[in-house]
Enzyme design. Structure first.
Site: not given
Ligand code: ARG
Length: 467
Positions: A166-167, A288, A294, A296, A301, A328
């Site tokens: 811990t710590h 390295s 080295k 690594n 990482e 949309y």
């Molecule tokens: N390529 C568009 C997207 O990935 C598809 C939908 C496009 N619709 C539009 N009304 N431009 O969202």
């Protein structure tokens, strides 16, 4: 598809150019197009289109002959894409329009009828959900594989004592097997989160059309069943604009990467010559170019480093959606690259870790040596005194004084002879050495979730049953 800059730009008619008096510039075309990244959803796009077309034919919206032509054309397109001969074209903006255009070239008017009662808005929402569902179905077995690799290693190391920290200070003895089981738990929660994300994303947006639904007599339940969705998105506005599932996916991915980065950090630390608890197989390390000695731990990482980009994707998606009005918006096109990169980063990391874990070579002597240096059984001595009747706070005080005496003498608690130990409490007897040993300390933590080797084995058995 290669460099988007290299696309030719003939005067073409796009799917929507009828409305416009001038074409977009090449820069705008490149800026707004998504085909160079969203083409990887082509299988999902075709699957969705075929289910939509079957529904249209079933409902008498298109003719059976049109459906047959669409199915034939799509089969050809699948062959072309798989064979690498499909001509992805920036002029056709995205995966949806590229496939639709090719379909029309192959089968004529039937191809033009496919988009009846549908919009790219519900189409793309459907494609991403299908793509993410497929991706989660890849990720879950990868998480399980890594759990299995950890369980196998934990079984081999069920008795190997190491200092628990811990710590980052030596705290109490644990077994290396017990330590590895902690990661099995984390990955189990990751699987739960992805499964939970899958439940909510597995609803069909198609039928929402652009945003308000469609005037055609569609059957959304049929399409949902065809595509393996558990149901439909109830509200058309929400259906086309919701990207919660994408954020949930990135959130689950960010946590899974957090776990891998914690494990990475430990591997790096353990492999440091200053600690020397383990060695990683050569194939996960690099040398390295200047320092010949080295070796690594590059893979852990890099995994630790790659966690950052996945966090960035989560933040990017949250910010993408913040303040977006219904329904949309083109902003949403920006959801894909973060999603794809999150999935790619996690999938690659999980694969490489499942391969790396069996290659961990444990050095028990180094772990034991570290245990002899940190008074790791001090709590055991305090517990011993409590069992002899001393209140815990007094026991804590007595042992703390003993530890201070050891620090002055540069020895470990277990190295003090009985007479010296008794100076800190007369309750200490000959039986104390059973609790001051590492083996005694481990065996004493004998309950569910404890580090006693028998409990570690029982935990492995339980975990195996759950996988
Ligand atoms: N390529 C568009 C997207 O990935 C598809 C939908 C496009 N619709 C539009 N009304 N431009 O969202």
């Amino acid at each position: 598809m290669t460099d988007p800059q290299s696309f030719p730009s003939p005067e073409v008619q796009t799917a929507w150019s009828g409305r416009f008096a001038e074409p977009v510039s090449d820069l705008v075309k490149r800026y707004t197009a998504s085909v160079f990244f969203d083409q990887r959803m082509w299988r999902q796009d075709i699957r969705g289109s075929l289910a939509h077309a079957r529904m249209l034919a079933r409902q008498g919206i298109i003719a059976a002959a049109d459906l047959a032509a669409i199915e034939r054309g799509m089969a050809t397109i699948v062959g072309e894409i798989e064979g690498g001969t499909f001509n992805w074209n920036l002029d056709d903006e995205d995966v949806h329009l590229n496939i639709e255009k090719r379909l029309t070239a192959l089968v004529g008017d039937a191809g033009k009828r496919l988009h009846t009662g549908r919009s790219r808005n519900d189409q793309v929402a459907t494609d991403i959900r299908l793509w993410l569902r497929d991706t989660i179905d890849v990720i879950d077995p990868l998480l399980r594989n890594l759990q299995e690799a950890l369980l196998t290693a934990a079984e081999t190391q069920a008795d190997t004592p190491m200092p628990g920290f811990t710590h980052l200070q030596v705290a109490q003895p644990v077994t290396f097997g017990h330590h590895l089981l902690a990661y099995v738990e984390m990955l189990g929660r990751d699987r739960g989160r992805f499964a939970d994300c899958r439940v909510r994303l597995n609803r069909l947006p198609l039928g929402a059309a652009a945003l308000a639904g469609t005037t055609f007599p569609i059957d959304r339940e049929f399409v949902a069943r065809e595509l393996g969705f558990d149901g439909i998105c109830e509200n058309s506005l929400d259906a086309v604009s919701d990207r919660d599932f994408a954020i949930e996916f990135c959130s689950a991915g960010a946590l899974a990467m957090t776990h891998l980065s914690r494990f990475s950090e430990e591997l790096i630390l353990w492999m440091s010559p200053r600690v020397g608890f383990i060695d990683l197989a050569d194939r996960f390390c690099t040398g390295s170019s200047i320092m010949p000695q080295k070796k690594n731990p590059d893979v852990p990482e890099l995994a630790r480093g790659k966690t950052g980009r996945v966090f960035g994707h989560l933040m990017g998606l949250l910010t993408l959606m913040k303040g977006q009005p219904l329904a949309y918006n083109k902003d949403n096109q920006e959801d894909k690259e973060p999603l794809f990169d999150t999935a790619d980063t996690l999938v690659d990391s999980l694969r490489i870790f499942a391969d790396m874990v069996p290659g961990i070579r444990v050095k028990p002597e180094a772990m034991a040596a570290a245990l002899r240096q940190g008074h790791a059984t001090a709590t055991d001595l305090a517990d011993y005194l409590v069992k002899k009747g001393l209140p815990f706070r007094d026991a804590h005080e007595a042992v703390a004084r003993a530890v201070r005496a050891c620090e002055d003498k540069a020895c470990d608690l277990a190295d003090l002879p009985l007479a010296e130990l008794r100076a800190f409490s007369a309750l200490i007897g000959e039986d104390v050495f059973a609790v001051l040993t590492v083996a005694g300390s481990l065996a004493a933590r004998d309950h569910v979730g404890g580090t006693a080797p028998s409990q570690v084995r029982a935990a492995i058995d339980r975990a195996r049953k759950h996988l």
